[in-house]
Motif scaffolding. Structure first.
Motif, PDB file in Angstrom:
ATOM      1  N   UNK A  41     -29.403 -33.066   3.353  1.00 29.00           N
ATOM      2  CA  UNK A  41     -28.771 -34.176   4.055  1.00 29.00           C
ATOM      3  C   UNK A  41     -27.613 -33.656   4.886  1.00 29.00           C
ATOM      4  N   UNK A  42     -27.530 -34.104   6.121  1.00 32.16           N
ATOM      5  CA  UNK A  42     -26.455 -33.692   7.013  1.00 32.16           C
ATOM      6  C   UNK A  42     -26.065 -34.868   7.889  1.00 32.16           C
ATOM      7  N   UNK A  43     -24.813 -34.889   8.306  1.00 26.67           N
ATOM      8  CA  UNK A  43     -24.321 -35.922   9.207  1.00 26.67           C
ATOM      9  C   UNK A  43     -23.508 -35.248  10.294  1.00 26.67           C
ATOM     10  N   UNK A  44     -23.796 -35.586  11.534  1.00 26.75           N
ATOM     11  CA  UNK A  44     -23.049 -35.063  12.666  1.00 26.75           C
ATOM     12  C   UNK A  44     -21.860 -35.993  12.897  1.00 26.75           C
ATOM     13  N   UNK A  45     -20.660 -35.414  12.923  1.00 31.75           N
ATOM     14  CA  UNK A  45     -19.442 -36.188  13.151  1.00 31.75           C
ATOM     15  C   UNK A  45     -18.972 -35.989  14.588  1.00 31.75           C
ATOM     16  N   UNK A  46     -18.531 -37.075  15.194  1.00 28.99           N
ATOM     17  CA  UNK A  46     -17.917 -36.956  16.519  1.00 28.99           C
ATOM     18  C   UNK A  46     -16.552 -36.287  16.340  1.00 28.99           C
ATOM     19  N   UNK A  47     -15.949 -35.855  17.435  1.00 31.90           N
ATOM     20  CA  UNK A  47     -14.620 -35.251  17.358  1.00 31.90           C
ATOM     21  C   UNK A  47     -13.626 -36.229  16.734  1.00 31.90           C
ATOM     22  N   UNK A  48     -13.740 -37.497  17.095  1.00 33.23           N
ATOM     23  CA  UNK A  48     -12.836 -38.521  16.564  1.00 33.23           C
ATOM     24  C   UNK A  48     -13.035 -38.698  15.056  1.00 33.23           C
ATOM     25  N   UNK A  49     -14.289 -38.720  14.604  1.00 31.85           N
ATOM     26  CA  UNK A  49     -14.566 -38.859  13.175  1.00 31.85           C
ATOM     27  C   UNK A  49     -14.041 -37.660  12.382  1.00 31.85           C
ATOM     28  N   UNK A  50     -14.178 -36.465  12.938  1.00 31.43           N
ATOM     29  CA  UNK A  50     -13.680 -35.263  12.274  1.00 31.43           C
ATOM     30  C   UNK A  50     -12.154 -35.303  12.187  1.00 31.43           C
ATOM     31  N   UNK A  51     -11.513 -35.767  13.247  1.00 32.99           N
ATOM     32  CA  UNK A  51     -10.057 -35.900  13.242  1.00 32.99           C
ATOM     33  C   UNK A  51      -9.615 -36.929  12.205  1.00 32.99           C
ATOM     34  N   UNK A  52     -10.307 -38.058  12.150  1.00 33.13           N
ATOM     35  CA  UNK A  52      -9.996 -39.092  11.156  1.00 33.13           C
ATOM     36  C   UNK A  52     -10.136 -38.549   9.734  1.00 33.13           C
ATOM     37  N   UNK A  53     -11.168 -37.761   9.501  1.00 36.22           N
ATOM     38  CA  UNK A  53     -11.370 -37.162   8.185  1.00 36.22           C
ATOM     39  C   UNK A  53     -10.215 -36.230   7.831  1.00 36.22           C
ATOM     40  N   UNK A  54      -9.815 -35.393   8.778  1.00 38.66           N
ATOM     41  CA  UNK A  54      -8.697 -34.490   8.548  1.00 38.66           C
ATOM     42  C   UNK A  54      -7.408 -35.234   8.255  1.00 38.66           C
ATOM     43  N   UNK A  55      -7.143 -36.294   9.019  1.00 37.77           N
ATOM     44  CA  UNK A  55      -5.939 -37.091   8.788  1.00 37.77           C
ATOM     45  C   UNK A  55      -5.979 -37.777   7.425  1.00 37.77           C
ATOM     46  N   UNK A  56      -7.144 -38.270   7.028  1.00 32.26           N
ATOM     47  CA  UNK A  56      -7.243 -38.935   5.720  1.00 32.26           C
ATOM     48  C   UNK A  56      -6.993 -37.945   4.582  1.00 32.26           C
ATOM     49  N   UNK A  57      -7.439 -36.698   4.752  1.00 29.94           N
ATOM     50  CA  UNK A  57      -7.166 -35.677   3.736  1.00 29.94           C
ATOM     51  C   UNK A  57      -5.674 -35.371   3.667  1.00 29.94           C
ATOM     52  N   UNK A  58      -5.002 -35.305   4.814  1.00 31.69           N
ATOM     53  CA  UNK A  58      -3.563 -35.072   4.827  1.00 31.69           C
ATOM     54  C   UNK A  58      -2.809 -36.223   4.175  1.00 31.69           C
ATOM     55  N   UNK A  59      -3.217 -37.444   4.470  1.00 34.42           N
ATOM     56  CA  UNK A  59      -2.575 -38.623   3.884  1.00 34.42           C
ATOM     57  C   UNK A  59      -2.763 -38.625   2.371  1.00 34.42           C
ATOM     58  N   UNK A  60      -3.946 -38.265   1.923  1.00 31.28           N
ATOM     59  CA  UNK A  60      -4.245 -38.242   0.491  1.00 31.28           C
ATOM     60  C   UNK A  60      -3.368 -37.241  -0.245  1.00 31.28           C
ATOM     61  N   UNK A  61      -3.076 -36.117   0.395  1.00 36.61           N
ATOM     62  CA  UNK A  61      -2.351 -35.041  -0.263  1.00 36.61           C
ATOM     63  C   UNK A  61      -0.837 -35.084  -0.051  1.00 36.61           C
ATOM     64  N   UNK A  62      -0.325 -36.123   0.585  1.00 39.26           N
ATOM     65  CA  UNK A  62       1.106 -36.199   0.882  1.00 39.26           C
ATOM     66  C   UNK A  62       1.911 -36.378  -0.415  1.00 39.26           C
ATOM     67  N   UNK A  63       3.132 -35.848  -0.421  1.00 42.16           N
ATOM     68  CA  UNK A  63       4.030 -35.969  -1.574  1.00 42.16           C
ATOM     69  C   UNK A  63       4.615 -37.377  -1.577  1.00 42.16           C
ATOM     70  N   UNK A  64       4.276 -38.150  -2.572  1.00 36.17           N
ATOM     71  CA  UNK A  64       4.739 -39.541  -2.654  1.00 36.17           C
ATOM     72  C   UNK A  64       5.906 -39.701  -3.634  1.00 36.17           C
TER      73      UNK A  64
END
Length: 65
Positions: free
Chosen positions: A27-50
Motif C-alpha cells: 500500500x502506498x499513498x502519493x502526497x502533494x507538497x502541501x500534504x507533506x508539509x502538513x504532515x511535517x508540521x503536525x509532527x512538530x506540533x505533536x512533539x512540542x514541549x508543553x
C-alpha cells in the motif's frame, strides 16, 4: 508498523516507484507538497514541549499585536 518516506527526483521516478509498489502489493499513498508539509508540521506540533507556560502578552508581542 513503521513507514518509509521516499522523495523521488522526478515525475518518471514517482510513477516507477508507484507502479513497483503496486505490483509488490504494498500500500502506498502519493502526497502533494502541501500534504507533506502538513504532515511535517503536525509532527512538530505533536512533539512540542508543553511543560512551559507562556503569558498571553508574550504571544501577542511576537505576533505584532
Amino acid at each position: 508498523m513503521s513507514s518509509i518516506v521516499v522523495n523521488p527526483k522526478s515525475e518518471k521516478e514517482l510513477r516507477f516507484l508507484s507502479e513497483l509498489l503496486q505490483k509488490l502489493g504494498i500500500d502506498a499513498k502519493v502526497l502533494s507538497d502541501e500534504e507533506a508539509e502538513d504532515l511535517g508540521l503536525s509532527l512538530l506540533i505533536r512533539d512540542v514541549d508543553r511543560s512551559e507556560l507562556v503569558l498571553e502578552g508574550e504571544i501577542t508581542d511576537k505576533l505584532g499585536g
